[in-house]
Design a protein around this motif. Structure first.
Motif, PDB file in Angstrom:
ATOM      1  N   LYS A 135     -18.578 -15.032  39.949  1.00 36.66           N
ATOM      2  CA  LYS A 135     -18.054 -14.267  41.079  1.00 36.66           C
ATOM      3  C   LYS A 135     -16.683 -14.815  41.451  1.00 36.66           C
ATOM      4  CE  LYS A 135     -20.689 -12.149  43.783  1.00 36.66           C
ATOM      5  NZ  LYS A 135     -21.691 -11.656  44.770  1.00 36.66           N
ATOM      6  N   ILE A 136     -15.712 -13.903  41.457  1.00 39.30           N
ATOM      7  CA  ILE A 136     -14.351 -14.252  41.852  1.00 39.30           C
ATOM      8  C   ILE A 136     -13.938 -13.295  42.959  1.00 39.30           C
ATOM      9  CG2 ILE A 136     -11.948 -14.492  41.121  1.00 39.30           C
ATOM     10  CD1 ILE A 136     -12.951 -14.977  38.292  1.00 39.30           C
ATOM     11  N   ALA A 137     -13.584 -13.839  44.104  1.00 36.47           N
ATOM     12  CA  ALA A 137     -13.251 -13.000  45.247  1.00 36.47           C
ATOM     13  C   ALA A 137     -12.268 -13.723  46.146  1.00 36.47           C
ATOM     14  CB  ALA A 137     -14.516 -12.640  46.031  1.00 36.47           C
ATOM     15  N   GLY A 138     -11.626 -12.953  47.018  1.00 34.53           N
ATOM     16  CA  GLY A 138     -10.706 -13.517  47.998  1.00 34.53           C
ATOM     17  C   GLY A 138     -11.240 -13.312  49.399  1.00 34.53           C
ATOM     18  N   ASN A 139     -11.066 -14.311  50.233  1.00 29.73           N
ATOM     19  CA  ASN A 139     -11.539 -14.244  51.612  1.00 29.73           C
ATOM     20  C   ASN A 139     -10.449 -14.798  52.513  1.00 29.73           C
ATOM     21  OD1 ASN A 139     -12.761 -14.665  54.130  1.00 29.73           O
ATOM     22  ND2 ASN A 139     -14.732 -15.171  53.232  1.00 29.73           N
ATOM     23  N   ASP A 140      -9.923 -13.956  53.420  1.00 32.42           N
ATOM     24  CA  ASP A 140      -8.855 -14.407  54.319  1.00 32.42           C
ATOM     25  C   ASP A 140      -9.381 -14.865  55.667  1.00 32.42           C
ATOM     26  OD1 ASP A 140      -9.589 -12.081  55.570  1.00 32.42           O
ATOM     27  OD2 ASP A 140      -7.680 -11.038  55.254  1.00 32.42           O
ATOM     28  N   GLY A 141     -10.681 -15.051  55.778  1.00 30.38           N
ATOM     29  CA  GLY A 141     -11.288 -15.489  57.021  1.00 30.38           C
ATOM     30  C   GLY A 141     -12.008 -14.375  57.753  1.00 30.38           C
ATOM     31  N   SER A 142     -11.667 -13.136  57.453  1.00 28.53           N
ATOM     32  CA  SER A 142     -12.333 -12.009  58.102  1.00 28.53           C
ATOM     33  C   SER A 142     -12.789 -10.941  57.112  1.00 28.53           C
ATOM     34  CB  SER A 142     -11.405 -11.366  59.139  1.00 28.53           C
ATOM     35  OG  SER A 142     -10.216 -10.885  58.519  1.00 28.53           O
ATOM     36  N   THR A 143     -12.081 -10.816  56.010  1.00 29.37           N
ATOM     37  CA  THR A 143     -12.398  -9.787  55.018  1.00 29.37           C
ATOM     38  C   THR A 143     -12.516 -10.397  53.635  1.00 29.37           C
ATOM     39  OG1 THR A 143     -11.169  -8.146  56.309  1.00 29.37           O
ATOM     40  CG2 THR A 143     -11.669  -7.590  54.021  1.00 29.37           C
ATOM     41  N   THR A 144     -13.521  -9.959  52.897  1.00 32.81           N
ATOM     42  CA  THR A 144     -13.718 -10.431  51.527  1.00 32.81           C
ATOM     43  C   THR A 144     -13.433  -9.303  50.552  1.00 32.81           C
ATOM     44  OG1 THR A 144     -15.406 -12.039  52.183  1.00 32.81           O
ATOM     45  CG2 THR A 144     -15.374 -11.364  49.878  1.00 32.81           C
ATOM     46  N   THR A 145     -12.635  -9.591  49.545  1.00 32.06           N
ATOM     47  CA  THR A 145     -12.348  -8.639  48.486  1.00 32.06           C
ATOM     48  C   THR A 145     -12.918  -9.174  47.180  1.00 32.06           C
ATOM     49  OG1 THR A 145     -10.308  -7.893  49.554  1.00 32.06           O
ATOM     50  CG2 THR A 145     -10.555  -7.407  47.215  1.00 32.06           C
ATOM     51  N   LEU A 146     -13.889  -8.455  46.621  1.00 32.03           N
ATOM     52  CA  LEU A 146     -14.502  -8.871  45.359  1.00 32.03           C
ATOM     53  C   LEU A 146     -13.689  -8.314  44.204  1.00 32.03           C
ATOM     54  CD1 LEU A 146     -16.810 -10.122  43.720  1.00 32.03           C
ATOM     55  CD2 LEU A 146     -18.041  -7.950  43.976  1.00 32.03           C
ATOM     56  N   TRP A 147     -13.264  -9.198  43.311  1.00 33.40           N
ATOM     57  CA  TRP A 147     -12.490  -8.775  42.147  1.00 33.40           C
ATOM     58  C   TRP A 147     -13.343  -8.675  40.893  1.00 33.40           C
ATOM     59  CZ3 TRP A 147      -9.168 -13.050  44.382  1.00 33.40           C
ATOM     60  CH2 TRP A 147      -8.279 -12.533  45.333  1.00 33.40           C
ATOM     61  N   ILE A 148     -14.146  -9.712  40.638  1.00 35.90           N
ATOM     62  CA  ILE A 148     -14.951  -9.746  39.411  1.00 35.90           C
ATOM     63  C   ILE A 148     -16.337 -10.285  39.720  1.00 35.90           C
ATOM     64  CG2 ILE A 148     -15.160 -10.689  37.075  1.00 35.90           C
ATOM     65  CD1 ILE A 148     -12.155 -10.955  36.978  1.00 35.90           C
ATOM     66  N   ASP A 149     -17.353  -9.605  39.185  1.00 33.00           N
ATOM     67  CA  ASP A 149     -18.744 -10.021  39.359  1.00 33.00           C
ATOM     68  C   ASP A 149     -19.409  -9.978  37.985  1.00 33.00           C
ATOM     69  OD1 ASP A 149     -21.135 -10.732  40.428  1.00 33.00           O
ATOM     70  OD2 ASP A 149     -21.373  -8.991  41.723  1.00 33.00           O
ATOM     71  N   GLY A 150     -20.039 -11.066  37.579  1.00 32.80           N
ATOM     72  CA  GLY A 150     -20.673 -11.110  36.267  1.00 32.80           C
ATOM     73  C   GLY A 150     -22.091 -11.636  36.330  1.00 32.80           C
ATOM     74  N   ASP A 151     -22.950 -11.198  35.378  1.00 33.92           N
ATOM     75  CA  ASP A 151     -24.331 -11.667  35.360  1.00 33.92           C
ATOM     76  C   ASP A 151     -24.611 -12.490  34.106  1.00 33.92           C
ATOM     77  OD1 ASP A 151     -24.772  -9.898  33.235  1.00 33.92           O
ATOM     78  OD2 ASP A 151     -25.648  -8.356  34.502  1.00 33.92           O
ATOM     79  N   SER A 152     -25.859 -12.956  34.004  1.00 35.82           N
ATOM     80  CA  SER A 152     -26.230 -13.866  32.921  1.00 35.82           C
ATOM     81  C   SER A 152     -26.278 -13.194  31.559  1.00 35.82           C
ATOM     82  CB  SER A 152     -27.586 -14.507  33.218  1.00 35.82           C
ATOM     83  OG  SER A 152     -28.583 -13.512  33.352  1.00 35.82           O
ATOM     84  N   SER A 153     -26.219 -11.860  31.524  1.00 38.78           N
ATOM     85  CA  SER A 153     -26.200 -11.134  30.253  1.00 38.78           C
ATOM     86  C   SER A 153     -24.785 -10.880  29.757  1.00 38.78           C
ATOM     87  CB  SER A 153     -26.942  -9.806  30.397  1.00 38.78           C
ATOM     88  OG  SER A 153     -28.304 -10.020  30.714  1.00 38.78           O
ATOM     89  N   GLY A 154     -23.803 -11.335  30.517  1.00 35.15           N
ATOM     90  CA  GLY A 154     -22.422 -11.128  30.127  1.00 35.15           C
ATOM     91  C   GLY A 154     -21.829  -9.830  30.626  1.00 35.15           C
ATOM     92  N   ASN A 155     -22.567  -9.103  31.458  1.00 38.17           N
ATOM     93  CA  ASN A 155     -22.047  -7.877  32.040  1.00 38.17           C
ATOM     94  C   ASN A 155     -21.087  -8.200  33.169  1.00 38.17           C
ATOM     95  OD1 ASN A 155     -23.754  -6.087  30.454  1.00 38.17           O
ATOM     96  ND2 ASN A 155     -25.446  -6.853  31.711  1.00 38.17           N
ATOM     97  N   VAL A 156     -19.927  -7.570  33.154  1.00 35.19           N
ATOM     98  CA  VAL A 156     -18.901  -7.835  34.163  1.00 35.19           C
ATOM     99  C   VAL A 156     -18.602  -6.554  34.924  1.00 35.19           C
ATOM    100  CG1 VAL A 156     -16.508  -8.546  34.556  1.00 35.19           C
ATOM    101  CG2 VAL A 156     -17.880  -9.691  32.807  1.00 35.19           C
ATOM    102  N   THR A 157     -18.568  -6.658  36.239  1.00 30.22           N
ATOM    103  CA  THR A 157     -18.262  -5.532  37.105  1.00 30.22           C
ATOM    104  C   THR A 157     -16.971  -5.809  37.846  1.00 30.22           C
ATOM    105  OG1 THR A 157     -20.607  -5.055  37.427  1.00 30.22           O
ATOM    106  CG2 THR A 157     -19.066  -4.111  39.019  1.00 30.22           C
ATOM    107  N   MET A 158     -16.060  -4.833  37.803  1.00 27.33           N
ATOM    108  CA  MET A 158     -14.828  -4.910  38.573  1.00 27.33           C
ATOM    109  C   MET A 158     -14.781  -3.687  39.475  1.00 27.33           C
ATOM    110  SD  MET A 158     -12.233  -6.326  35.625  1.00 27.33           S
ATOM    111  CE  MET A 158     -13.022  -5.375  34.333  1.00 27.33           C
ATOM    112  N   PRO A 159     -15.061  -3.848  40.760  1.00 25.46           N
ATOM    113  CA  PRO A 159     -15.220  -2.688  41.645  1.00 25.46           C
ATOM    114  C   PRO A 159     -13.940  -1.910  41.918  1.00 25.46           C
ATOM    115  CG  PRO A 159     -15.301  -4.729  42.894  1.00 25.46           C
ATOM    116  CD  PRO A 159     -15.295  -5.109  41.454  1.00 25.46           C
TER     117      PRO A 159
END
Length: 205
Positions: A135-159
């Protein structure tokens, strides 16, 4: 250096402890570095651990090659080869190993999972006991932006949209939404299970 440091030295060598109760239980562990009050306070036989910050790796007794930087970071870690940078990072990991957390409180929900990678302040993985999550995301203290999410099967989601001059995909592509393609060069077979509109702005030929 500090009150009650390295108080039970036996055969331990090449260790450095700075701070009250830092490395105060070590017996035979070698090449450990503890900087900060209570850092590696429970360590006895573990080797090549680095704890920088107050109360880092305080529960680690025999773990090896953990590198943790930040106050209260890796507080409960007893496993091996975890890497964390940031206050409270990986703080709930117990027996997990090979986890990487970067950012304050990154991955602090992991308990026994291993091989997880978390980048971003306050970012957690989906499962506290799962392994090889990304999981790679940015958090400025109030809002979180998810860039990349991956699971144990190697599947990657970029919303969000992926902007790239060139994208080379060697495996299968599964597109659940709409794909807007300006130019497509296909060298192999194509299987289409749904409707296809060809032309300018969906107007057809």
């Amino acid at each position: 250096v500090g009150h009650a440091t390295t108080g039970t030295l036996d055969a331990a060598t090449n260790n450095l402890g700075v701070g009250i109760e830092a490395l105060d239980a070590i017996t035979s562990g070698d090449q450990n570095v503890a900087l900060g009050k209570g850092s590696l306070t429970a360590l006895t036989t573990g080797v090549r651990n680095v704890g920088v910050g107050a109360r880092t790796l305080t529960s680690n007794v025999a773990g090896i090659e953990n590198v943790i930087i930040g106050n209260d970071a890796g507080y409960n870690i007893t496993g091996n080869r975890n890497v964390g940078i940031g206050t409270d990072v990986l703080s709930q990991v117990v027996a997990g190993a090979y986890n990487i957390g970067i950012g304050n409180q990154a991955g602090d929900n992991i308990t026994s999972g291993s091989g997880n990678i978390i980048i971003g302040a306050g970012i957690d993985v989906a499962s506290a006991t799962g392994s090889r999550q990304l999981k790679i995301a940015g958090n400025d203290g109030s809002t979180t932006t998810l860039w990349i999410d991956g699971d144990s099967s190697g599947n990657v989601t970029m919303p969000a949209e992926l902007a790239a001059a060139t994208l080379d995909i060697s495996g299968a592509i599964d597109i659940d939404g709409t794909a807007n393609l300006d130019t497509v060069d296909i060298d192999g077979a194509v299987q289409i299970d749904g409707a296809v509109t060809v032309g300018v702005d969906d107007t057809g030929l």
